[in-house]
Design a protein around this motif. Sequence first.
Motif, mmCIF file in Angstrom:
data_model
loop_
_atom_site.group_PDB
_atom_site.id
_atom_site.type_symbol
_atom_site.label_atom_id
_atom_site.label_comp_id
_atom_site.label_asym_id
_atom_site.label_seq_id
_atom_site.Cartn_x
_atom_site.Cartn_y
_atom_site.Cartn_z
ATOM 1 N N GLU A 138 0.842 -1.201 0.000
ATOM 2 C CA GLU A 138 0.000 0.000 0.000
ATOM 3 C C GLU A 138 0.871 1.243 0.000
ATOM 4 N N ARG A 139 0.339 2.307 -0.500
ATOM 5 C CA ARG A 139 1.040 3.582 -0.441
ATOM 6 C C ARG A 139 0.742 4.247 0.891
ATOM 7 N N GLY A 140 1.721 4.999 1.382
ATOM 8 C CA GLY A 140 1.514 5.744 2.618
ATOM 9 C C GLY A 140 1.706 4.894 3.857
ATOM 10 N N GLU A 141 1.213 5.425 4.966
ATOM 11 C CA GLU A 141 1.416 4.805 6.273
ATOM 12 C C GLU A 141 0.343 3.794 6.642
ATOM 13 N N SER A 142 -0.766 3.777 5.907
ATOM 14 C CA SER A 142 -1.896 2.925 6.300
ATOM 15 C C SER A 142 -1.587 1.451 6.083
ATOM 16 N N THR A 143 -2.223 0.633 6.911
ATOM 17 C CA THR A 143 -2.125 -0.816 6.767
ATOM 18 C C THR A 143 -3.528 -1.398 6.840
ATOM 19 N N THR A 144 -3.978 -1.929 5.722
ATOM 20 C CA THR A 144 -5.292 -2.549 5.673
ATOM 21 C C THR A 144 -5.195 -3.955 6.244
ATOM 22 N N GLU A 145 -6.135 -4.305 7.093
ATOM 23 C CA GLU A 145 -6.182 -5.649 7.669
ATOM 24 C C GLU A 145 -6.470 -6.658 6.563
ATOM 25 N N CYS A 146 -5.650 -7.678 6.471
ATOM 26 C CA CYS A 146 -5.767 -8.692 5.428
ATOM 27 C C CYS A 146 -6.098 -10.032 6.087
ATOM 28 N N ASN A 147 -7.289 -10.515 5.879
ATOM 29 C CA ASN A 147 -7.750 -11.756 6.509
ATOM 30 C C ASN A 147 -7.731 -12.908 5.507
ATOM 31 N N ILE A 148 -6.565 -13.501 5.344
ATOM 32 C CA ILE A 148 -6.431 -14.661 4.470
ATOM 33 C C ILE A 148 -6.415 -15.908 5.351
ATOM 34 N N LEU A 149 -7.239 -16.879 4.987
ATOM 35 C CA LEU A 149 -7.381 -18.096 5.779
ATOM 36 C C LEU A 149 -6.925 -19.316 4.988
ATOM 37 N N ILE A 150 -6.279 -20.243 5.685
ATOM 38 C CA ILE A 150 -5.950 -21.546 5.125
ATOM 39 C C ILE A 150 -6.540 -22.581 6.072
ATOM 40 N N ASP A 151 -7.474 -23.344 5.571
ATOM 41 C CA ASP A 151 -8.196 -24.339 6.388
ATOM 42 C C ASP A 151 -8.744 -23.714 7.665
ATOM 43 N N GLY A 152 -9.297 -22.500 7.564
ATOM 44 C CA GLY A 152 -9.908 -21.819 8.695
ATOM 45 C C GLY A 152 -8.934 -21.132 9.626
ATOM 46 N N GLU A 153 -7.649 -21.244 9.369
ATOM 47 C CA GLU A 153 -6.618 -20.641 10.214
ATOM 48 C C GLU A 153 -6.107 -19.359 9.543
ATOM 49 N N LYS A 154 -6.056 -18.258 10.316
ATOM 50 C CA LYS A 154 -5.646 -16.965 9.760
ATOM 51 C C LYS A 154 -4.138 -16.917 9.522
ATOM 52 N N VAL A 155 -3.749 -16.399 8.361
ATOM 53 C CA VAL A 155 -2.343 -16.247 7.993
ATOM 54 C C VAL A 155 -1.839 -14.933 8.575
ATOM 55 N N LYS A 156 -0.642 -14.974 9.164
ATOM 56 C CA LYS A 156 -0.044 -13.801 9.797
ATOM 57 C C LYS A 156 0.285 -12.737 8.742
ATOM 58 N N GLN A 157 -0.095 -11.491 9.056
ATOM 59 C CA GLN A 157 0.168 -10.376 8.152
ATOM 60 C C GLN A 157 1.470 -9.686 8.559
ATOM 61 N N MET A 158 2.338 -9.436 7.578
ATOM 62 C CA MET A 158 3.641 -8.824 7.824
ATOM 63 C C MET A 158 3.687 -7.416 7.228
ATOM 64 N N LYS A 159 4.497 -6.548 7.855
ATOM 65 C CA LYS A 159 4.758 -5.225 7.293
ATOM 66 C C LYS A 159 6.053 -5.228 6.492
ATOM 67 N N GLU A 160 6.944 -6.191 6.814
ATOM 68 C CA GLU A 160 8.190 -6.344 6.067
ATOM 69 C C GLU A 160 8.728 -7.756 6.254
ATOM 70 N N PHE A 161 9.493 -8.222 5.267
ATOM 71 C CA PHE A 161 10.147 -9.523 5.355
ATOM 72 C C PHE A 161 11.261 -9.589 4.321
ATOM 73 N N VAL A 162 12.183 -10.519 4.518
ATOM 74 C CA VAL A 162 13.284 -10.720 3.581
ATOM 75 C C VAL A 162 12.976 -11.973 2.779
ATOM 76 N N TYR A 163 13.037 -11.857 1.469
ATOM 77 C CA TYR A 163 12.780 -12.976 0.576
ATOM 78 C C TYR A 163 13.863 -12.993 -0.498
ATOM 79 N N LEU A 164 14.564 -14.112 -0.613
ATOM 80 C CA LEU A 164 15.655 -14.277 -1.579
ATOM 81 C C LEU A 164 16.670 -13.142 -1.482
#
Length: 132
Positions: free
Chosen positions: A67-93
């Motif tokens: 997202e642009r700016g400082e806002s963070t929209t709540e993201c409710n993604i579920l796998i088999d009814g379990e909520k996936v943790k939402q990150m603001k930053e992470f290292v990938y490759l």
Amino acid sequence: MDSCLCGLKQYECGLRIYVKCLLCVDDKVILAPSMCELQEMVNKVNDSVNKKGIKINVSKTNVMMFERGESTTECNILIDGEKVKQMKEFVYLGSQFTNDGKHDKDIKRRVNAGSKLNGALLAIMNSKSVSR
């Protein structure tokens, strides 16, 4: 190369965005233009791996919403009814991704890592125990 699960090779979203996924057992990135379409794609991946007898470890799975700016929209993604943790930053490759899409944190992290390594090498080169 890791064994790959090719159950989902290409997916066309409503905005005509084509997402090709290399679904290796330990690393996956799924991009979608909306939360709804991301949930749909996650469901397809989950169904595909379940058919092969594999279960997604939700505690090792993360979601990020760019997202642009400082806002963070709540993201409710579920796998088999379990909520996936939402990150603001992470290292990938080796690259640091932030939800604002900026690269300054990644650049600073890389410069700091290079400086530390350079300092360690300099200490070895200046050591009295190492002959020239």
